[in-house]
Enzyme design. Structure first.
Site, PDB file in Angstrom:
ATOM      1  N   GLY A  53       0.799  -1.218   0.000  1.00 41.41           N
ATOM      2  CA  GLY A  53       0.000   0.000   0.000  1.00 41.41           C
ATOM      3  C   GLY A  53       0.830   1.265   0.000  1.00 41.41           C
ATOM      4  O   GLY A  53       1.968   1.305  -0.481  1.00 41.41           O
ATOM      5  N   ASP A  76      -8.458  -1.007   2.120  1.00 41.15           N
ATOM      6  CA  ASP A  76      -9.296   0.163   2.394  1.00 41.15           C
ATOM      7  C   ASP A  76      -9.594   0.970   1.136  1.00 41.15           C
ATOM      8  O   ASP A  76     -10.411   1.887   1.169  1.00 41.15           O
ATOM      9  CB  ASP A  76      -8.618   1.086   3.414  1.00 41.15           C
ATOM     10  CG  ASP A  76      -8.512   0.444   4.787  1.00 41.15           C
ATOM     11  OD1 ASP A  76      -9.306  -0.479   5.063  1.00 41.15           O
ATOM     12  OD2 ASP A  76      -7.647   0.864   5.575  1.00 41.15           O
ATOM     13  N   ARG A  99     -10.236  -9.836   5.329  1.00 41.82           N
ATOM     14  CA  ARG A  99      -8.972  -9.671   4.616  1.00 41.82           C
ATOM     15  C   ARG A  99      -8.229 -10.973   4.344  1.00 41.82           C
ATOM     16  O   ARG A  99      -7.268 -10.988   3.587  1.00 41.82           O
ATOM     17  CB  ARG A  99      -8.056  -8.705   5.374  1.00 41.82           C
ATOM     18  CG  ARG A  99      -7.497  -9.237   6.662  1.00 41.82           C
ATOM     19  CD  ARG A  99      -6.615  -8.180   7.319  1.00 41.82           C
ATOM     20  NE  ARG A  99      -5.801  -8.746   8.384  1.00 41.82           N
ATOM     21  CZ  ARG A  99      -4.871  -8.061   9.037  1.00 41.82           C
ATOM     22  NH1 ARG A  99      -4.637  -6.814   8.732  1.00 41.82           N
ATOM     23  NH2 ARG A  99      -4.173  -8.636   9.987  1.00 41.82           N
ATOM     24  N   ARG A 158      -9.341   2.886   8.454  1.00 38.53           N
ATOM     25  CA  ARG A 158      -8.771   3.786   9.455  1.00 38.53           C
ATOM     26  C   ARG A 158      -9.090   5.246   9.120  1.00 38.53           C
ATOM     27  O   ARG A 158      -9.607   5.988   9.948  1.00 38.53           O
ATOM     28  CB  ARG A 158      -7.252   3.609   9.515  1.00 38.53           C
ATOM     29  CG  ARG A 158      -6.787   2.266  10.017  1.00 38.53           C
ATOM     30  CD  ARG A 158      -5.273   2.180   9.971  1.00 38.53           C
ATOM     31  NE  ARG A 158      -4.648   3.252  10.744  1.00 38.53           N
ATOM     32  CZ  ARG A 158      -4.430   3.195  12.056  1.00 38.53           C
ATOM     33  NH1 ARG A 158      -4.794   2.128  12.721  1.00 38.53           N
ATOM     34  NH2 ARG A 158      -3.866   4.200  12.678  1.00 38.53           N
ATOM     35  N   TYR A 193     -10.677  -9.647  10.314  1.00 42.04           N
ATOM     36  CA  TYR A 193      -9.720 -10.636   9.836  1.00 42.04           C
ATOM     37  C   TYR A 193     -10.349 -11.618   8.855  1.00 42.04           C
ATOM     38  O   TYR A 193      -9.680 -12.107   7.950  1.00 42.04           O
ATOM     39  CB  TYR A 193      -9.104 -11.376  11.026  1.00 42.04           C
ATOM     40  CG  TYR A 193      -8.258 -10.453  11.872  1.00 42.04           C
ATOM     41  CD1 TYR A 193      -6.987 -10.067  11.453  1.00 42.04           C
ATOM     42  CD2 TYR A 193      -8.734  -9.928  13.068  1.00 42.04           C
ATOM     43  CE1 TYR A 193      -6.216  -9.197  12.206  1.00 42.04           C
ATOM     44  CE2 TYR A 193      -7.963  -9.064  13.839  1.00 42.04           C
ATOM     45  CZ  TYR A 193      -6.707  -8.701  13.392  1.00 42.04           C
ATOM     46  OH  TYR A 193      -5.952  -7.833  14.134  1.00 42.04           O
ATOM     47  N   MET A 194     -11.634 -11.868   9.010  1.00 38.55           N
ATOM     48  CA  MET A 194     -12.320 -12.724   8.047  1.00 38.55           C
ATOM     49  C   MET A 194     -12.350 -12.045   6.677  1.00 38.55           C
ATOM     50  O   MET A 194     -12.150 -12.682   5.644  1.00 38.55           O
ATOM     51  CB  MET A 194     -13.754 -12.991   8.516  1.00 38.55           C
ATOM     52  CG  MET A 194     -14.574 -13.834   7.546  1.00 38.55           C
ATOM     53  SD  MET A 194     -16.332 -13.880   7.953  1.00 38.55           S
ATOM     54  CE  MET A 194     -16.844 -12.269   7.390  1.00 38.55           C
ATOM     55  N   GLY A 241       2.364   3.061   2.447  1.00 38.25           N
ATOM     56  CA  GLY A 241       3.661   3.011   3.120  1.00 38.25           C
ATOM     57  C   GLY A 241       4.669   2.142   2.395  1.00 38.25           C
ATOM     58  O   GLY A 241       5.859   2.484   2.310  1.00 38.25           O
ATOM     59  N   THR A 242       4.191   1.024   1.849  1.00 42.06           N
ATOM     60  CA  THR A 242       5.069   0.132   1.091  1.00 42.06           C
ATOM     61  C   THR A 242       5.632   0.843  -0.134  1.00 42.06           C
ATOM     62  O   THR A 242       6.815   0.697  -0.465  1.00 42.06           O
ATOM     63  CB  THR A 242       4.291  -1.122   0.655  1.00 42.06           C
ATOM     64  OG1 THR A 242       3.838  -1.819   1.811  1.00 42.06           O
ATOM     65  CG2 THR A 242       5.165  -2.047  -0.175  1.00 42.06           C
TER      66      THR A 242
END
Length: 610
Positions: free
Chosen positions: A338, A369, A530, A415, A527-528, A340-341
């Protein structure tokens, strides 16, 4: 008579022509035994060849004149093994012609639209609205023409390593790119994309539009590449949180490199950016056999992690990273992640450019997101919305069946951007309140307004459902904190408060004051959402993004990411991604207006539109 038969067979009977061509070597090997027959047949072949050349030249002139008038030809381009550098062969049925420049292939939809008659169109600048004013149909409107196109600059490995040699792009192992030489037919796929092709970013034009437009280079396979496939060593790394489709991207990168470009040395870097610094993670050899079937699995076979490269990473750390890459001979790095990556990827590119490292660095945008700038959508987003919608349906069932006064609360990822919450709300059509970070409802209206509206919804239909993005009310919750110190996670993101926990406690207190019971069922499917495999539409998107990342890197482009802009594949310079990310949902825009219409929730104070 023999020459006449040969000529007729050559011109009008393809099966005989094929047999005659096959017999030529044998016939001429015995030319001494049958000199008269050989001469006659040879003469027939010569006459046939001359006739074919004459027809070919006439056809060339006709095609050339027609192509000047219209661009609606359905032409498939390929580069045969014996074509000169910089040339292409265009094939239309059995007709071949050589061209020095490639054109843009039109889809069937584009061709049909270009063939529409003039009476289908309005004429810009004609017509008037009521009393001479501009009407709702855009009367009396003259659109501003585009006089200048600003193409976003892409970096190329040859910018700092000019001695790299161009070589024709020869698809190696894929049957989709081979040609039947006898009939000039076969499984010919697609075409090369000329560097002159661009995709406009500013596609909505109005009366006050500027006379200039931004554009991206169109992605796709180029006719020439600057890498020797035998010397290419490609590495793939997945960074950040999990997202549906990661394995699909890995699978497609490996298969395109192997089958279309003949690259054998492909490695996966374990553990994200940490795997570039920590020898405990290591490299894994990837082959089409080893990645077969991984597209049906969630997560990533290469693992992932947060951190590893940060804005504070030192020059020494980057030297260690490139030393580790050079240990396997890596000269092509595919980074999936994303915002930051991509910032870390661009720092890697800057280091490579500064020290003249012979390596191409390509990105594939990944954010569940959907908050990366410029691109239409990130892979995994559609799957996330689909799974989130299922969680909302579950919350509706729980709220409906649990009495008295059932309330279902669903926490969804987001977020800073509430795209998942908004799209899932629209898809479910059964949500009473949607809270996102971009709409400051808690700050502007207060928690009592929320509780009052939910009480009214429960009274009206017996239950209520609230969808909450994880970043909703962040500023309001910050104001309630006793400590002013900001806590951060491993990626450097600010740690957020828990809006759902606050809402649950406030609703319980509100109903208690009213002397009513309330049953609250809380769902957190983060978590489900993603970790599931990508759905069909995200699978296709992953394939397109991965293919074009490989095409771009093999053509020598670097410091770019493969994305979809205005439903077209483009190569986006990483600085553009960095400058426009993260993106946010417009609280005065159409998507949020649709959400408000679907939920009928109160509008946040201060966000009313005129």
């Amino acid at each position: 008579r023999c020459a006449h038969c040969a000529l007729s067979a050559l011109l009008f009977h393809p099966p005989t022509r094929t047999r005659l061509v096959a017999l030529l070597p044998k016939m001429f090997s015995k030319a001494g035994e049958y000199p008269r027959t050989t001469a006659l047949v040879g003469g027939g072949f010569a006459v046939a060849a001359a006739y074919c050349a004459y027809k070919y030249l006439n056809n060339e002139e006709r095609i050339s004149s027609e192509s000047d008038k219209t661009r609606n030809e359905s032409v498939l381009r390929f580069a045969p093994m014996n074509s000169p550098k910089g040339k292409k062969i265009e094939v239309t049925g059995l007709k071949q012609r050589r061209a020095s420049t490639g054109g843009t292939l039109l889809s069937s939809r584009q061709k049909k639209m270009k063939d529409l008659p003039d009476d289908f169109f309005e004429v810009s600048g004609e017509g008037e609205g009521k009393d001479g004013e501009e009407g709702t149909r855009g009367g009396n409107q003259m659109l501003e023409p585009i006089l200048k196109t600003k193409i976003l600059k892409l970096d190329h490995v040859r910018d700092y390593i000019p001695n790299l040699k161009w070589r024709p792009n020869r698809f190696k192992r894929s049957m989709a790119f081979r040609l039947d030489k006898e009939t000039a037919k076969g499984r010919i796929y697609g075409s090369y994309t000329p560097d002159s092709d661009v995709v406009l970013f500013d596609i909505v034009r109005g009366k006050k539009s500027k006379p200039e437009a931004m554009a991206f280079r169109r992605a796709g396979a180029r006719s020439e590449i600057c890498w020797d496939a035998a010397k290419v060593c490609a590495c793939i790394v997945t960074c950040g949180g999990l997202c549906p489709g990661l394995n699909v991207v890995i699978n497609e990168i490996v298969e395109v490199l192997y089958y279309e470009y003949g690259v054998d040395n492909i490695y996966g870097i374990k553990g994200g950016y940490r795997g570039l610094l920590d020898k405990g993670y290591g490299f894994e050899r990837l082959t089409p056999e080893s990645v077969m079937g991984i597209n049906t699995k969630g997560g990533t076979i290469l693992w992932s992690s947060r951190g590893g490269i940060s804005p504070n990473s030192s020059e020494e750390e980057f030297r260690k990273i490139f030393k580790r890459l050079e240990s396997v001979g890596c000269n092509m790095l595919y980074i999936i992640g994303g915002d930051g990556t991509h910032r870390g990827a661009y720092r890697l590119y800057e280091h490579a450019k500064k020290h003249r490292k012979k390596i191409a660095i390509a990105g594939i945008p990944k954010t569940i997101d959907n908050d990366m700038g410029v691109i239409d959508s990130s892979f995994g987003f559609n799957t996330a919305v689909e799974q989130a919608t299922k969680a909302i349906f579950s919350a509706v069932t729980e709220a409906t069946c649990n009495k008295p006064n059932g309330v279902g609360i669903v926490k969804l990822m987001g977020r800073h951007a509430g795209y998942i919450a908004c799209h899932a709300t629209l898809a479910s059509r059964q949500v009473d309140m949607c809270l996102i970070n971009e709409d400051p409802f808690l700050e502007n209206n207060g928690p009592d307004a929320l509780a009052k509206y939910i009480e009214q919804s429960v009274a009206a239909k017996g239950h209520a459902v609230i969808v909450v993005a994880e970043g909703a009310g962040s500023r309001f919750l910050e104001s309630l904190r006793e400590s002013s110190e900001d806590q951060k996670d491993a990626s450097g993101n600010k740690a957020l408060g828990s809006p759902c926990e606050f809402i649950i406690q406030h609703l319980k207190g509100h109903f208690k004051k009213k002397g009513k019971e309330v049953v609250i069922k809380y769902h957190d499917p983060s978590y489900m959402i993603r970790s599931v495999p990508a759905n069909a539409s995200d699978n296709v998107l992953c394939v397109v993004l991965a293919q074009n990342a490989v095409h771009g890197a093999m053509a020598g482009y670097t410091g770019f990411t493969s994305g979809i802009v205005n439903n077209r594949s483009v190569m986006i310079p990483m600085p553009v991604i960095m400058a426009t990310s993260p993106s946010f949902l417009n609280p005065k825009g159409r998507t949020w207006s649709r959400v408000l219409a679907a939920t009928q929730q109160p509008v946040s104070k201060g966000l009313h539109t005129s």
